[in-house]
Motif scaffolding. Structure first.
Motif, PDB file in Angstrom:
ATOM      1  N   GLU A 134       0.824  -1.192   0.000  1.00 26.91           N
ATOM      2  CA  GLU A 134       0.000   0.000   0.000  1.00 26.91           C
ATOM      3  C   GLU A 134       0.863   1.248   0.000  1.00 26.91           C
ATOM      4  N   ARG A 136       0.218   5.503   0.730  1.00 23.75           N
ATOM      5  CA  ARG A 136      -0.641   6.628   1.083  1.00 23.75           C
ATOM      6  C   ARG A 136       0.013   7.868   0.501  1.00 23.75           C
ATOM      7  N   ILE A 208     -12.764  10.208  -5.646  1.00 24.12           N
ATOM      8  CA  ILE A 208     -11.666  10.712  -4.836  1.00 24.12           C
ATOM      9  C   ILE A 208     -11.141  12.002  -5.461  1.00 24.12           C
ATOM     10  N   HIS A 214      -4.794   9.718   0.013  1.00 21.70           N
ATOM     11  CA  HIS A 214      -5.582   8.493  -0.077  1.00 21.70           C
ATOM     12  C   HIS A 214      -4.633   7.308   0.001  1.00 21.70           C
ATOM     13  N   THR A 215      -5.190   6.160   0.392  1.00 24.12           N
ATOM     14  CA  THR A 215      -4.398   4.934   0.459  1.00 24.12           C
ATOM     15  C   THR A 215      -4.806   4.017  -0.685  1.00 24.12           C
ATOM     16  N   TYR A 216      -3.835   3.684  -1.529  1.00 24.80           N
ATOM     17  CA  TYR A 216      -4.040   2.787  -2.657  1.00 24.80           C
ATOM     18  C   TYR A 216      -3.298   1.493  -2.343  1.00 24.80           C
ATOM     19  N   VAL A 229      -8.966   1.072  -2.795  1.00 25.81           N
ATOM     20  CA  VAL A 229      -8.744   2.495  -2.581  1.00 25.81           C
ATOM     21  C   VAL A 229      -9.385   2.860  -1.251  1.00 25.81           C
ATOM     22  N   ASP A 230      -8.594   3.335  -0.325  1.00 23.69           N
ATOM     23  CA  ASP A 230      -9.060   3.669   1.024  1.00 23.69           C
ATOM     24  C   ASP A 230      -9.794   2.497   1.665  1.00 23.69           C
ATOM     25  N   GLY A 231      -9.253   1.306   1.455  1.00 23.54           N
ATOM     26  CA  GLY A 231      -9.793   0.113   2.086  1.00 23.54           C
ATOM     27  C   GLY A 231     -10.983  -0.508   1.402  1.00 23.54           C
TER      28      GLY A 231
END
Length: 280
Positions: A134, A136, A208, A214-216, A229-231
């Motif tokens: 991941e 961010r 988004i 954001h977390t990919y 994407v974002d969990g």
């Protein structure tokens, strides 16, 4: 920087030789909380075998617990006498190697018969075979730029070259309307020269704003890759690469896409955290 579950995977900087099996890494986390890039794990140059580490060097700095990759106006073209269309790039990568000068043994060649201009020592800053990766990050993009994070074969054998894309956003895909921002987020598999892979890459539109953090992520094994994407799961890709992959993180600028008033814009990628947890 946190690496657990094994010995230190790298001894020395990218200018020397570093070797470790993917299983040696354990859990890997880099939150960039030290104001220097950890060159045991990252090389701040983009595919330097096709030019040189000096000519392919990134413009970067680490501050405020964040790695910034950017392309200021004075940043040079990458492989200016060889790559079409013109391209500028600032990137880091967690692996690097090539054959001798004049050979065709290098990572991610962009044309058939391309030859090495600067031999690259074997560098294994972080190689991954399966698990969860991941990043961010936030992106400052214009319609002529893009940013991406992808995992690609180390190419210790030429056919082990497939790509598992985690995130790819072109600035021209970002849309804002009625208080809502969306962007096309590229993800999936690029087969390249790997006969065992099937091309499977899409760019779904996601709710988004890529200028915000954001977390990919991607979770993968031999059977499938799950893209998040974002969990939130966005899609699944069957049969991703099953060999050691290195991380590539970069921001790109395409001068040919200029509209005439954007040469002073500085595209940037702000990386807050990179993490990998191997499959147990």
């Amino acid at each position: 920087m946190t690496v657990t579950g094994g010995n230190d995977p790298a001894e020395g900087a990218p200018g020397g030789t570093s070797r470790a099996s993917p299983a040696a890494y354990g859990t890997f986390i880099d939150d960039f909380d030290v104001p220097e890039l950890d060159v045991r794990h990252w090389l701040p140059a983009y595919l330097p075998a096709w030019s040189s580490r000096r000519e392919a060097a990134a413009t970067w700095h680490v501050s405020g617990s964040c790695l910034t990759l950017e392309i200021p106006a004075e940043h040079p073209l990458w492989c200016p006498d060889d790559h079409e269309p013109p391209l500028r790039v600032s990137g880091v990568q967690s692996g690097n190697q090539s054959g001798p000068i004049g050979s065709t043994r290098g990572q991610q060649p962009f044309r058939v018969g391309q030859t090495v201009r600067e031999e690259q020592p074997r560098f294994e800053g972080l190689l991954m075979e399966s698990g969860r990766f991941e990043i961010r990050c936030a992106m400052v993009l214009s319609p002529r730029s893009m940013a991406a994070a992808w995992l690609v074969g180390f190419e210790d054998e030429p056919e082990r070259c497939g790509e598992l894309c985690v995130v790819e956003v072109f600035g021209r895909s970002v849309r804002a309307s009625g208080g809502r921002t969306t962007a096309e987020v590229g993800m999936g598999v690029h087969a390249f020269r790997d006969p065992g892979l099937v091309e499977d890459f899409v760019s779904p539109r996601v709710d988004i704003d890529p200028a915000e953090m954001h977390t990919y992520a991607v979770e993968w094994d031999a059977a499938a890759a799950i893209h998040l994407v974002d969990g939130v799961e966005v899609r699944r890709t069957p049969h991703p690469p099953g060999y050691p992959l290195q991380a590539m993180i970069a921001v790109f600028d395409f001068p040919d896409w200029s509209v005439g008033s954007d040469d002073t814009l500085v595209p940037a990628l702000f990386v807050d955290r990179v993490a990998w947890r191997p499959t147990v």
